[in-house]
Design a protein around this motif. Structure first.
Motif, mmCIF file in Angstrom:
data_model
loop_
_atom_site.group_PDB
_atom_site.id
_atom_site.type_symbol
_atom_site.label_atom_id
_atom_site.label_comp_id
_atom_site.label_asym_id
_atom_site.label_seq_id
_atom_site.Cartn_x
_atom_site.Cartn_y
_atom_site.Cartn_z
ATOM 1 N N UNK A 53 1.311 7.690 -6.507
ATOM 2 C CA UNK A 53 0.433 8.698 -5.915
ATOM 3 C C UNK A 53 -0.991 8.200 -5.803
ATOM 4 N N UNK A 54 -1.122 6.864 -5.646
ATOM 5 C CA UNK A 54 -2.448 6.250 -5.620
ATOM 6 C C UNK A 54 -2.657 5.504 -4.310
ATOM 7 N N UNK A 55 -3.813 5.757 -3.684
ATOM 8 C CA UNK A 55 -4.140 5.043 -2.448
ATOM 9 C C UNK A 55 -4.983 3.828 -2.794
ATOM 10 N N UNK A 56 -4.474 2.629 -2.464
ATOM 11 C CA UNK A 56 -5.257 1.411 -2.729
ATOM 12 C C UNK A 56 -5.658 0.773 -1.396
ATOM 13 N N UNK A 57 -6.631 -0.129 -1.438
ATOM 14 C CA UNK A 57 -7.108 -0.785 -0.216
ATOM 15 C C UNK A 57 -6.359 -2.078 0.078
ATOM 16 N N UNK A 58 -6.639 -2.621 1.266
ATOM 17 C CA UNK A 58 -5.979 -3.860 1.712
ATOM 18 C C UNK A 58 -6.264 -5.059 0.817
ATOM 19 N N UNK A 92 -6.932 -5.017 -2.326
ATOM 20 C CA UNK A 92 -6.195 -4.837 -3.579
ATOM 21 C C UNK A 92 -4.718 -5.172 -3.399
ATOM 22 N N UNK A 93 -4.142 -4.723 -2.280
ATOM 23 C CA UNK A 93 -2.711 -4.982 -2.101
ATOM 24 C C UNK A 93 -2.464 -6.480 -1.899
ATOM 25 N N UNK A 94 -3.399 -7.163 -1.214
ATOM 26 C CA UNK A 94 -3.233 -8.613 -1.027
ATOM 27 C C UNK A 94 -3.314 -9.323 -2.388
ATOM 28 N N UNK A 95 -4.230 -8.851 -3.224
ATOM 29 C CA UNK A 95 -4.389 -9.445 -4.549
ATOM 30 C C UNK A 95 -3.129 -9.227 -5.399
ATOM 31 N N UNK A 96 -2.563 -8.033 -5.297
ATOM 32 C CA UNK A 96 -1.316 -7.736 -6.017
ATOM 33 C C UNK A 96 -0.224 -8.714 -5.586
ATOM 34 N N UNK A 97 -0.113 -8.900 -4.275
ATOM 35 C CA UNK A 97 0.904 -9.808 -3.733
ATOM 36 C C UNK A 97 0.724 -11.213 -4.292
ATOM 37 N N UNK A 98 -0.528 -11.654 -4.358
ATOM 38 C CA UNK A 98 -0.802 -13.026 -4.792
ATOM 39 C C UNK A 98 -0.696 -13.216 -6.298
ATOM 40 N N UNK A 99 -0.952 -12.153 -7.079
ATOM 41 C CA UNK A 99 -0.965 -12.354 -8.530
ATOM 42 C C UNK A 99 0.326 -11.900 -9.211
ATOM 43 N N UNK A 100 0.801 -10.694 -8.911
ATOM 44 C CA UNK A 100 2.035 -10.264 -9.586
ATOM 45 C C UNK A 100 3.276 -10.443 -8.716
ATOM 46 N N UNK A 101 3.050 -10.628 -7.411
ATOM 47 C CA UNK A 101 4.175 -10.760 -6.488
ATOM 48 C C UNK A 101 5.043 -11.965 -6.817
ATOM 49 N N UNK A 149 0.846 -1.207 0.000
ATOM 50 C CA UNK A 149 0.000 0.000 0.000
ATOM 51 C C UNK A 149 0.880 1.256 0.000
ATOM 52 N N UNK A 150 1.890 1.269 0.882
ATOM 53 C CA UNK A 150 2.801 2.418 0.976
ATOM 54 C C UNK A 150 3.578 2.619 -0.317
#
Ligand code: ATP
Ligand code: MG
Length: 332
Positions: free
Chosen positions: A194-199, A201-210, A186-187
């Motif tokens: 410069x974009x605020x995303x939610x928890x 979304x960040x978990x999904x990012x971790x699981x898919x592109x991480x 998120x940070x």
């Protein structure tokens, strides 16, 4: 008598029922109305509400960093999960239940678990530390003479230990897990885009592109709120963008793993170097985690077949085998 193993994780509650297998895996959260304190949703349904509710609803995680921080909500949540798998209150009274607890569990937490069990009508309880359950869940041979080494990385807690059936030889519990990576992402997205995303979304990012393979390059479009203008906006976030967040976490766990290895008596150390270490927990599912560990520690690293279920599977194996239970249960 009905026998259950319950893994009340900081992120996900898992329940194993002897005779049936894993019968439940749901987010450990409760949606509560701030106006009248009433419960709006529990588990999967409550998690779906994260970040989407009006200010009148709060999402409570009764277990935080492997500690029961809200006993009342923990009881509401566990009672609901038990009902859901057909364990009514009268059945709970006759059930024998094993709870997984973090390594080096203190009597204060055991007391909280006893109170929780009592609140759900459960009378017979046992406690076993995570590393034993993880190894038993992976069908690792566990004896008094052959030590094993496990790193279980969950949502809010990481257990690192070398142990045998005789007990823990060296180990440590860290109050970090996949949730820390989510906050870091998120940070990171806020800083880079410069974009605020939610928890969620960040978990999904971790699981898919991480990925911990530095050359991997997937990307995902995420929606958020522009920090300057406050308007909705979307950007493409890539593996490279979140790599640093994953690396930060992995490096920390590796640092402590090395410390635990360094503390081992020479003979134990020789066996561990020979057999390698084993990874479990949902966070071990991050792509490349096993190879990253293996490269950093210069030893064989084995990823559990079902990383996130290893502990509860081990719980099932333990509650179903009196001899094993006697060998590994926490006294007191
Ligand atoms: N495929 C995946 N890739 C990356 N992370 C994942 C994946 N699947 C689950 N996770 C992460 O694993 C974590 C949950 O793992 P797990 O269920 O082992 O934790 P827990 O037992 O609830 O928590 P703890 O043991 O810390 O109390 C979450 O942070 C989740 O985002
Ligand atoms: Mg766990």
């Amino acid at each position: 008598m009905m026998k259950l193993a319950i893994d009340l994780g900081s992120s996900v509650t898992k329940i194993f029922k002897i005779g049936s297998g894993v019968v439940l895996a749901e987010p450990s959260c409760v949606a509560v109305s701030t106006a009248h304190g009433g419960v709006k949703a529990i588990g999967e349904e409550a998690k779906r509400l994260i970040g989407k509710t009006a200010e009148f609803t709060t999402i409570v995680f009764p277990v935080f960093e492997a500690d029961i921080v809200n006993g009342e909500m923990a009881a509401v949540m566990l009672s609901y999960f038990l009902e859901k798998i057909g364990v009514t209150r009268s059945r709970a009274r006759r059930a024998e239940v094993l709870f997984s607890v973090p390594i080096g569990v203190q009597s204060g937490l055991i007391e909280k678990y006893r109170a929780l069990a009592a609140a759900c009508g459960i009378r017979t309880v046992h406690f076993v530390e995570v590393p034993f359950l993880s190894s038993l869940g992976q069908n690792m041979p566990l004896s008094e003479t052959e030590p094993a080494f496990v790193v279980d990385m969950g949502g809010g807690n990481t257990n690192i230990a070398a142990f045998s059936l005789d007990g823990v030889i060296a180990g440590i519990g860290l109050n970090i897990g996949g949730g820390n990576i989510d906050s870091q992402i998120i940070d990171c997205v806020a800083e880079q885009f410069g974009l605020k995303i939610g928890l969620q979304t960040s978990e999904k990012l971790k699981m898919t592109v991480g990925s911990l393979y530095e050359t991997d390059n997937e990307s995902m479009i995420v929606n958020g709120r522009d920090i300057q203008s406050g308007r909705p906006r979307s950007v493409a976030v890539s593996s490279a963008d979140v790599y640093g967040c994953l690396k930060l976490f992995a490096d920390k766990v590796i640092e402590y793993t090395s410390m635990v290895i360094a503390k081992l008596p020479a003979e134990v150390s020789a066996v561990i170097w020979h057999n390698g270490i084993s990874l479990s927990g949902g966070t071990a599912r991050i792509i490349g985690m096993d190879d990253y560990f293996s490269h950093a520690l210069q030893m064989d690293v084995n990823l559990a077949d079902e990383p996130q279920m290893a502990v509860v599977l081990g719980g099932g194996r333990t509650i179903g085998d009196e001899e094993v239970l006697d060998a590994v249960r926490v006294e007191g």
